[in-house]
Write a protein that holds these residues in place. Structure first.
Motif, PDB file in Angstrom:
ATOM      1  N   GLY A  94       0.799  -1.215   0.000  1.00 40.27           N
ATOM      2  CA  GLY A  94       0.000   0.000   0.000  1.00 40.27           C
ATOM      3  C   GLY A  94       0.833   1.267   0.000  1.00 40.27           C
ATOM      4  N   CYS A 152       2.661  -8.438  -8.593  1.00 36.28           N
ATOM      5  CA  CYS A 152       2.407  -8.016  -7.216  1.00 36.28           C
ATOM      6  C   CYS A 152       1.177  -8.728  -6.679  1.00 36.28           C
ATOM      7  CB  CYS A 152       2.192  -6.510  -7.132  1.00 36.28           C
ATOM      8  SG  CYS A 152       1.619  -6.025  -5.473  1.00 36.28           S
ATOM      9  N   SER A 190       0.240  -8.222  -3.358  1.00 33.96           N
ATOM     10  CA  SER A 190      -0.083  -7.569  -2.085  1.00 33.96           C
ATOM     11  C   SER A 190      -1.437  -6.867  -2.128  1.00 33.96           C
ATOM     12  CB  SER A 190       1.032  -6.604  -1.686  1.00 33.96           C
ATOM     13  OG  SER A 190       2.195  -7.330  -1.361  1.00 33.96           O
ATOM     14  N   SER A 191      -1.791  -6.262  -0.976  1.00 35.54           N
ATOM     15  CA  SER A 191      -3.173  -5.873  -0.713  1.00 35.54           C
ATOM     16  C   SER A 191      -3.821  -4.951  -1.743  1.00 35.54           C
ATOM     17  CB  SER A 191      -3.272  -5.265   0.686  1.00 35.54           C
ATOM     18  OG  SER A 191      -2.144  -4.483   0.975  1.00 35.54           O
ATOM     19  N   SER A 192      -3.159  -3.849  -2.112  1.00 40.05           N
ATOM     20  CA  SER A 192      -3.831  -2.897  -3.005  1.00 40.05           C
ATOM     21  C   SER A 192      -4.094  -3.521  -4.366  1.00 40.05           C
ATOM     22  CB  SER A 192      -2.999  -1.616  -3.160  1.00 40.05           C
ATOM     23  OG  SER A 192      -2.904  -0.974  -1.920  1.00 40.05           O
ATOM     24  N   CYS A 193      -3.145  -4.309  -4.845  1.00 42.88           N
ATOM     25  CA  CYS A 193      -3.356  -4.985  -6.130  1.00 42.88           C
ATOM     26  C   CYS A 193      -4.417  -6.072  -5.996  1.00 42.88           C
ATOM     27  CB  CYS A 193      -2.038  -5.547  -6.652  1.00 42.88           C
ATOM     28  SG  CYS A 193      -0.891  -4.227  -7.125  1.00 42.88           S
ATOM     29  N   CYS A 243       4.310  -6.109  -2.707  1.00 44.45           N
ATOM     30  CA  CYS A 243       4.001  -4.739  -3.150  1.00 44.45           C
ATOM     31  C   CYS A 243       5.162  -4.100  -3.902  1.00 44.45           C
ATOM     32  CB  CYS A 243       3.672  -3.882  -1.931  1.00 44.45           C
ATOM     33  SG  CYS A 243       3.382  -2.142  -2.341  1.00 44.45           S
ATOM     34  N   LEU A 244       4.891  -3.696  -5.131  1.00 49.70           N
ATOM     35  CA  LEU A 244       5.938  -3.104  -5.970  1.00 49.70           C
ATOM     36  C   LEU A 244       6.038  -1.594  -5.798  1.00 49.70           C
ATOM     37  CD1 LEU A 244       5.465  -5.142  -9.294  1.00 49.70           C
ATOM     38  CD2 LEU A 244       7.474  -5.147  -7.800  1.00 49.70           C
ATOM     39  N   GLY A 245       5.317  -1.040  -4.832  1.00 43.29           N
ATOM     40  CA  GLY A 245       5.351   0.414  -4.666  1.00 43.29           C
ATOM     41  C   GLY A 245       4.751   1.117  -5.869  1.00 43.29           C
ATOM     42  N   ALA A 246       3.767   0.469  -6.473  1.00 46.61           N
ATOM     43  CA  ALA A 246       3.063   1.024  -7.630  1.00 46.61           C
ATOM     44  C   ALA A 246       1.568   0.864  -7.399  1.00 46.61           C
ATOM     45  CB  ALA A 246       3.493   0.303  -8.902  1.00 46.61           C
ATOM     46  N   CYS A 247       1.161   0.973  -6.118  1.00 46.86           N
ATOM     47  CA  CYS A 247      -0.207   0.629  -5.726  1.00 46.86           C
ATOM     48  C   CYS A 247      -1.245   1.540  -6.369  1.00 46.86           C
ATOM     49  CB  CYS A 247      -0.359   0.687  -4.209  1.00 46.86           C
ATOM     50  SG  CYS A 247       1.108   0.234  -3.313  1.00 46.86           S
ATOM     51  N   ALA A 269      -0.410  -4.252 -10.474  1.00 45.89           N
ATOM     52  CA  ALA A 269       0.882  -3.918 -11.045  1.00 45.89           C
ATOM     53  C   ALA A 269       1.739  -5.165 -11.235  1.00 45.89           C
ATOM     54  CB  ALA A 269       1.601  -2.935 -10.134  1.00 45.89           C
TER      55      ALA A 269
HETATM   56  S1  FES Z   1       0.092  -3.551  -3.469  1.00 42.75           S
HETATM   57 FE1  FES Z   1       0.677  -3.991  -5.532  1.00 42.75          FE
HETATM   58  S2  FES Z   1       2.058  -2.404  -5.978  1.00 42.75           S
HETATM   59 FE2  FES Z   1       1.548  -2.026  -3.901  1.00 42.75          FE
END
Ligand code: FES
Ligand SMILES: Cc1cc2nc3c(=O)[nH]c(=O)nc-3n(C[C@H](O)[C@H](O)[C@H](O)COP(=O)(O)O)c2cc1C
Ligand code: SF4
Lengths: 456, 169
Positions: free
Chosen positions: A112, B95, B97-100, B136-140, B145
Motif C-alpha cells: 500500500g 504483485c 499484495s493488498s492494493s493490487c 508490493c511493488l510500490g506502484a499501488c 501492477a
Molecule cells: S500492493 Fe501492488 S504495488 Fe503495492
C-alpha cells in the motif's frame, strides 16, 4: 485505453499541479514537474538546491543541526514516527567515537506504500542534500541508500545524481569548502520485506541474512560494523533541508492547528478510488480530505473500511474518516499513521479474503526467528483460508484472536509480528459477522461478497 | 583494504566466473568495511550474466571474497530475488499484495497463467518467461501492477497481457 498495443507503463505521480505546490507550503514536492520528468541538478540548484548544505556546513555545528531537528520534532516517516532529532542525538559523536554511517531506508515494501519512489525517481538531489546534512549532524563518514532491488529506475536516477553531485563538489572531500568529507553509494537489495526493519537492514548491508538484531545496543551506538549508524526513511531525510533553511517554527505551522505534529506529509490513496495517487498535505489531514482528493470510491461503490498507512496498520471505519492522521490520533482506534497512504476497501469486498491476503504476506515475509511469528502467522493463513471457503470451525475466530494477541507489541523480536496482528485484531473486532459467515457453511456460499472478479 | 585489481578467472568445479564479473565483484569491495558485505551484490552480478545462480557459483564467489562457501550459501537462500534455479529469459513479477489484490490481481494472474500456460514458480517450455509473485511493488496507485524484467507496468488489465508479452522475445 486497453487493447493489443496498450502498454500501461507505470510511473510515480503527484496529483497536485505545480501551481498548487509552493516552496513555503510544500517543501517535499514544490520542485516537481507536472509531467513527472526529472528535476535534474541544474533545476534543483535554480530552486534553492544545496543552499542548506552550503550554509549549514559552513556556519553551523552538528549540534546546531540536531537541536533544530529536535525542535521541529520531525517524526520518522518510515512508519514508526520516532523523532529524528532524538535519534540523531544518540550517536554520541565526538570524543574518541569513530565516525560511523548514515543509511537511508529506501526499502519501501510495505503493501500500500508508494511514496519514497516518487521522491527518488523525480527529485534525487533533495534526498542527497538531506543525507549530507544528516551525515554532518551525525559525523557520518559514509552513506548508503539501501534501495529495494525492484526499484530499477530509482537506482538509475540516484546513481546518475550521485555522480553529478560528486562532480559538482557536493560529495567527497571538503564539501562546499567546509572541510567536511562525506560520500555515499546506492546499495540495492535482493528482496524480502524484513530488510526494511532497521537492524535487519544493517545485517543485510553487512552481507548477512536479514534477521533483526537485539536492541540495545541501538544502531546509533553500534550499528553497521559496530560503528554508530543512523537509519532514516527517504521522506524523513527529504524534510531536513527546508527545516534548516526556514526553521522549526515554520515547520510546525505547516500543519496549522490540526495536530501537535508539525510539517507536511506525503499522503496517498490506492484501491478502488477514482484518482489513486499522492498528495503533499499538512500533517494531520483527515481520511475524508484525502478520499475527496482521490475523487471518491469508483463506480458508486461505498466505503467499508480503510487502512491509514499500509498493511501493518489497523482497519478504520467510515466513521473514522474525520480523525486527523498524525502520529497520535489513529491510536485511539487501535490503528496508527504508518506510512500515511490509504488502502481503501469497498462494501462489496470481502474482509476475510483481504485478511487472508494480508496474512499470507506477513507469513511469507517472516524472517523465522520468533515462534509466534514463524509458526503463528502460517496458522492464521490456514484458519482464514478455511473461513474463506466456508469450512471454518467453531473456535476458529477465538483462535485467530489468540494468535493476534500472541503477536502483540514487545512479544517478538521485531515489529513485523505486531504489524501482522494489528489489521487482524481490528478486522475481527469490526467485521466479526463476516468471519462468522465462513464457519460451518457449505463451501462456496460462505461469504456473500468475495473480492469482485472482472469488474474493476 | 587492499584488493587485487587485475581480472582473473576463478574456476570452481566446472563453473567459471567471468573475468569481468570477478573485476566487478572486487570493485564492490571498495564500498564496505568487510568483504562479506559484497556477497549479495556478487550474487546479483553472477545472476545478471547467467540468469540465475548455479550451485557451483557459490564456492567461486566465496573464493573471490575470501570467505567460506557456507556464508554465501546462507545469503543466497535467504533473498527472494536471488534465483537458485534456472529461469526464463524474462522474469515476470506479479504483485500479490493488498492494493493490487483489491484492484484486480486475481484476473491479472489468471490472464497471465492462461496466456503462458504456466503457474507461479514455473517457466514456459520455450524458456522465454518465468512467472513469480512479488510483494508490493510500490506502484499501488497503478494496481494491479507487475514487472517484466526491469520494466514496471500498472494498472494492467487482462486484455493488456498478450500485447505486453509480445515485446519480450
Ligand atoms: S500492493 Fe501492488 S504495488 Fe503495492
Ligand atoms: C518489518 C518491518 C519493515 C519495515 N520496512 C521499512 C521500509 O521499507 N522503509 C522504512 O523507511 N522503514 C521501514 N521500517 C521501519 C524501520 O525499522 C525504521 O523504523 C525506519 O527506517 C526509521 O526511519 P524513520 O525514523 O526516518 O522513519 C520497517 C519496520 C519493520 C518492523
Ligand atoms: S517478529 Fe517475525 S520478522 Fe521479526 S524477528 Fe521475529 S520472526 Fe523475524
Amino acid at each position: 485505453m486497453t487493447g493489443r498495443n496498450h502498454r500501461p507503463v507505470y510511473y510515480s505521480r503527484i496529483l497536485q499541479s505545480a501551481n498548487e505546490r509552493r516552496a513555503e507550503t510544500h517543501p517535499l514536492t514544490w520542485r516537481l514537474n507536472d509531467d513527472g520528468s526529472l528535476v535534474g541538478l541544474q533545476d534543483y540548484l535554480a530552486k534553492e538546491g544545496y543552499r542548506a548544505v552550503k550554509t549549514v556546513l559552513n556556519e553551523w555545528s552538528g549540534q546546531d543541526v540536531i537541536a533544530a531537528m529536535k525542535e521541529a520534532n520531525v517524526g520518522g516517516r518510515g512508519g514508526a514516527g520516532f523523532s529524528a532529532g532524538l535519534k540523531w542525538s544518540l550517536t554520541l559523536q565526538g570524543g574518541d567515537m569513530p565516525r560511523g554511517y548514515l543509511v537511508c531506508n529506501a526499502d519501501e515494501m510495505e503493501p500500500g506504500t508508494f511514496k519514497d519512489r516518487l521522491l527518488m525517481e523525480q527529485q534525487p538531489h533533495l534526498l542527497i542534500e538531506g543525507m549530507i546534512l544528516a551525515a554532518y549532524a551525525n559525523n557520518s563518514k559514509f552513506g548508503y541508500i539501501f534501495l529495494r532491488g525492484e526499484y530499477v529506475e530509482s537506482a538509475r536516477v540516484l546513481d546518475q545524481a550521485l555522480r553529478q553531485a560528486r562532480e559538482a563538489g557536493w560529495l567527497g572531500d571538503n564539501i562546499a569548502g567546509s572541510g567536511f568529507d562525506f560520500d555515499m553509494v546506492v546499495h540495492t537489495g535482493a528482496g524480502r520485506y524484513i530488510c526494511g526493519e532497521e537492524t535487519a537492514l544493517i545485517n543485510s548491508l553487512e552481507g548477512k541474512r536479514a534477521n533483526p538484531r537485539a536492541k540495545p545496543p541501538f544502531p546509533g551506538q553500534s550499528g553497521a560494523w559496530g560503528k554508530p549508524t543512523v537509519v532514516n526513511n527517504v521522506e524523513t531525510l527529504c524534510n531536513t533541508p527546508a527545516i534548516l533553511l526556514y526553521g522549526s517554527d515554520w515547520y510546525q505551522q505547516l500543519s496549522g492547528d490540526r495536530t501537535d505534529d508539525g510539517g507536511s506529509k506525503l499522503y496517498g490513496a490506492s484501491g478502488l478510488v477514482n484518482r489513486p495517487g499522492l498528495w503533499e498535505l499538512p500533517m494531520g489531514t483527515t481520511g475524508e480530505e484525502i478520499l475527496e482528493l482521490a475523487g471518491g470510491i469508483r463506480n458508486n461503490r461505498t466505503l467499508k473500511a480503510w487502512l491509514p498507512g499500509g498493511a501493518s496498520t489497523g482497519f478504520l471505519l467510515p466513521q473514522h474518516l474525520t480523525i486527523p492522521l498524525d502520529f497520535k490520533n489513529p491510536g485511539s482506534e487501535g490503528s496508527r499513521l504508518g506510512t500515511g497512504l490509504l488502502t481503501v476497501v469497498t462494501e462489496d469486498q470481502s474482509m476475510v479474503s483481504l485478511m487472508r491476503n494480508l496474512e499470507q504476506f506477513f507469513a511469507r515475509e517472516s524472517c523465522g526467528w520468533c515462534t509466534p511469528c514463524r509458526d503463528g502467522l502460517p496458522w492464521t493463513v490456514k484458519l482464514l483460508q478455511a473461513i474463506e471457503n466456508g469450512e471454518g470451525e467453531e473456535g476458529d475466530i477465538e483462535m485467530l484472536e489468540k494468535l493476534a494477541a500472541d503477536c502483540g507489541p514487545s512479544l517478538t523480536f521485531c515489529a513485523h509480528a505486531p504489524g501482522a496482528a494489528m489489521p487482524l485484531e481490528t478486522a475481527l473486532r469490526h467485521f466479526r459477522a463476516e468471519f462468522e459467515q465462513g464457519i460451518s457453511r457449505p463451501r462456496g456460499v460462505a461469504h456473500a461478497d468475495p473480492i469482485p472478479v472482472g469488474s474493476v | 583494504m587492499t584488493h587485487q585489481t587485475h581480472a582473473t578467472t576463478i574456476a570452481s568445479d566446472g563453473f567459471e566466473l567471468h573475468p569481468e564479473d570477478v573485476a566487478a565483484i572486487r570493485h564492490e569491495l571498495a564500498h564496505f568495511e568487510q568483504p562479506e558485505a559484497a556477497s549479495i551484490e556478487a550474487l546479483k552480478i553472477v545472476q545478471r550474466r547467467h540468469g540465475w545462480v548455479p550451485d557451483d557459483a557459490i564456492p567461486a564467489i566465496a573464493r573471490v571474497l575470501g570467505l567460506g562457501p557456507a556464508a554465501i550459501e546462507g545469503v543466497a537462500t535467504f533473498y527472494s530475488l536471488i534465483f537458485r534455479q534456472p529461469v526464463g529469459r524474462h522474469v515476470i513479477l506479479v504483485c500479490d499484495s493488498s492494493s493490487c489484490f483489491l484492484t484486480g490481481y486475481d484476473d491479472l494472474q489468471k490472464a497471465l497463467s492462461k496466456q503462458l500456460g504456466i503457474g507461479f514458480g514455473q517457466t514456459t517450455g520455450d524458456g522465454r518467461f518465468t512467472l513469480l509473485p512479488v510483494c508490493c511493488l510500490g506502484a499501488c496507485d497503478g494496481g494491479p501492477a507487475m514487472m517484466i524484467d526491469s520494466d514496471t507496468y500498472g494498472p494492467v488489465m487482462p486484455e493488456d497481457v498478450a500485447g505486453l508479452l509480445e515485446d519480450y522475445s
